[in-house]
Scaffold this active site. Structure first.
Site, PDB file in Angstrom:
ATOM      1  N   ARG A   1      52.788 -16.341 -19.220  1.00  7.13           N
ATOM      2  CA  ARG A   1      52.209 -15.302 -18.363  1.00  7.13           C
ATOM      3  C   ARG A   1      52.721 -15.487 -16.940  1.00  7.13           C
ATOM      4  O   ARG A   1      52.467 -16.524 -16.328  1.00  7.13           O
ATOM      5  CB  ARG A   1      50.681 -15.395 -18.379  1.00  7.13           C
ATOM      6  CG  ARG A   1      49.952 -14.359 -17.516  1.00  7.13           C
ATOM      7  CD  ARG A   1      48.448 -14.632 -17.541  1.00  7.13           C
ATOM      8  NE  ARG A   1      47.927 -14.644 -18.896  1.00  7.13           N
ATOM      9  CZ  ARG A   1      46.711 -15.099 -19.234  1.00  7.13           C
ATOM     10  NH1 ARG A   1      45.915 -15.603 -18.299  1.00  7.13           N
ATOM     11  NH2 ARG A   1      46.323 -15.075 -20.491  1.00  7.13           N
TER      12      ARG A   1
ATOM     13  N   HIS B   1      48.907 -20.585 -18.675  1.00  2.00           N
ATOM     14  CA  HIS B   1      49.909 -19.754 -19.340  1.00  2.00           C
ATOM     15  C   HIS B   1      51.202 -19.681 -18.530  1.00  2.00           C
ATOM     16  O   HIS B   1      52.290 -19.554 -19.095  1.00  2.00           O
ATOM     17  CB  HIS B   1      49.375 -18.336 -19.541  1.00  2.00           C
ATOM     18  CG  HIS B   1      48.429 -18.187 -20.689  1.00  2.00           C
ATOM     19  ND1 HIS B   1      48.853 -17.960 -21.985  1.00  2.00           N
ATOM     20  CD2 HIS B   1      47.077 -18.218 -20.735  1.00  2.00           C
ATOM     21  CE1 HIS B   1      47.794 -17.835 -22.777  1.00  2.00           C
ATOM     22  NE2 HIS B   1      46.703 -17.995 -22.042  1.00  2.00           N
TER      23      HIS B   1
ATOM     24  N   GLU C   1      37.344 -21.028 -25.055  1.00  2.00           N
ATOM     25  CA  GLU C   1      38.025 -19.884 -25.661  1.00  2.00           C
ATOM     26  C   GLU C   1      38.621 -20.308 -26.999  1.00  2.00           C
ATOM     27  O   GLU C   1      39.588 -21.069 -27.029  1.00  2.00           O
ATOM     28  CB  GLU C   1      39.128 -19.352 -24.743  1.00  2.00           C
ATOM     29  CG  GLU C   1      38.609 -18.847 -23.404  1.00  2.00           C
ATOM     30  CD  GLU C   1      39.735 -18.407 -22.469  1.00  2.00           C
ATOM     31  OE1 GLU C   1      40.923 -18.637 -22.804  1.00  2.00           O
ATOM     32  OE2 GLU C   1      39.430 -17.828 -21.417  1.00  2.00           O
TER      33      GLU C   1
ATOM     34  N   ASP D   1      47.698 -17.747 -26.616  1.00 11.10           N
ATOM     35  CA  ASP D   1      46.457 -17.172 -27.153  1.00 11.10           C
ATOM     36  C   ASP D   1      46.780 -16.699 -28.559  1.00 11.10           C
ATOM     37  O   ASP D   1      47.669 -15.848 -28.756  1.00 11.10           O
ATOM     38  CB  ASP D   1      45.986 -16.000 -26.289  1.00 11.10           C
ATOM     39  CG  ASP D   1      45.502 -16.456 -24.918  1.00 11.10           C
ATOM     40  OD1 ASP D   1      45.114 -17.627 -24.777  1.00 11.10           O
ATOM     41  OD2 ASP D   1      45.515 -15.631 -23.984  1.00 11.10           O
TER      42      ASP D   1
END
Length: 285
Positions: free
Chosen positions: A120, A165, A254, A172
């Protein structure tokens, strides 16, 4: 009167020629300056590229399903996120190879991995931060953070100014039962259902039931939340076991978030765009 008129008479020919040459020289200089290339600082800055250690996941394992949510409007922001040029998963080579090994083991059990997000860029993280500060924009609240006040997203840890990220070894990911059927496209403006609703009610996903949808800002997303039982807990354990055996560490808050250890770039937050061009020419890319 005759003397004054002589003073105002036409200038000598030599003076006129000299003035003409000066004007011509000035005009030439102006044209040269106008035609000169712009300073380097004014030129467009080329996009940064990924280091050689980054690859496209598809080049390492084309069987892993990719559903890159941040290139679409189906995410908590409600629109494509800055820096996501193409729906491709980019990762450091060690992380991609570890995902491949986990995929081989899961495929023998009739499952496949599916990634929602991989590397990311920092510009995407900055987009999240700007969005979180705009308390008026709650277009996706009903699905992704129905029970959380947007003013608390930073305090509760859902949004931060840095993301693992961006270091390139975090993914993910979920698990899909084979044979996989595609997830239907999200239709902008469709009725939103809370991400923690029963599987048959929330947005359809071809993954196994994990108890919540991806990017659900709720404590039910905690991997070991005691309210998550039965098949949902077994599915979370299946994912964590498959990835944990290949060097990935789960973020407890998460169930979908895993980081490969040791990270090749533990302290570097990259900002090259998510596109095939970013890794073009890399070995194995």
């Amino acid at each position: 009167m005759t003397g004054r008129a002589s003073v105002l008479s036409v200038a000598p020919t030599g003076f006129v020629a000299s003035a003409s040459r000066a004007l011509a020289a000035a005009a030439t200089a102006f044209l040269l300056v106008s035609a000169a290339p712009a300073p380097a600082a004014a030129r467009a800055t080329p996009e940064p590229k990924a280091p050689e250690e980054f690859v496209a996941l598809r080049s390492v394992d084309p069987t892993i399903i990719q559903e890159m949510r941040y290139t679409t409007g189906h995410n908590f922001v409600g629109r494509p996120v800055d820096g996501y040029r193409q729906p491709v998963c980019l990762l450091t080579r060690p992380a991609a190879l570890a995902l491949h090994r986990a995929q081989v083991k899961l495929s023998r059990q009739g499952y496949s991995l599916k990634v929602y997000d991989c590397y990311r860029p920092q510009r995407a993280v900055d987009h999240f931060v700007r969005w979180a500060k705009d308390l008026r924009d709650e277009r996706m609240k009903a699905e992704f953070y129905p029970l959380v006040a947007k003013s608390r997203l930073f305090e509760d840890g859902y949004i931060a100014e840095r993301s693992g990220h961006s270091r390139g070894s975090t993914v993910d990911v979920t698990v899909v039962r084979l044979p996989a059927t595609p997830t239907r496209p999200y239709e902008p403006g469709e009725r939103l259902v809370p991400c923690y609703a029963p599987r048959g009610e929330r947005f359809p996903d071809n993954s196994v039931d994990m108890g919540t949808g991806f990017d659900c800002f709720d404590t039910l997303s905690h991997t070991d939340d005691p309210r998550v039982r039965g098949v949902q807990r077994e599915n979370r354990q299946l994912l964590r076991g498959a990835l944990g055996g290949e060097g990935f560490v789960n973020l407890p808050e998460e169930w979908w978030h895993f980081t490969y250890k040791p990270e090749p770039f533990p302290d570097t937050y990259f900002d090259f765009p998510v596109s095939r061009r970013s890794v073009a020419g890399h070995r194995g890319a």
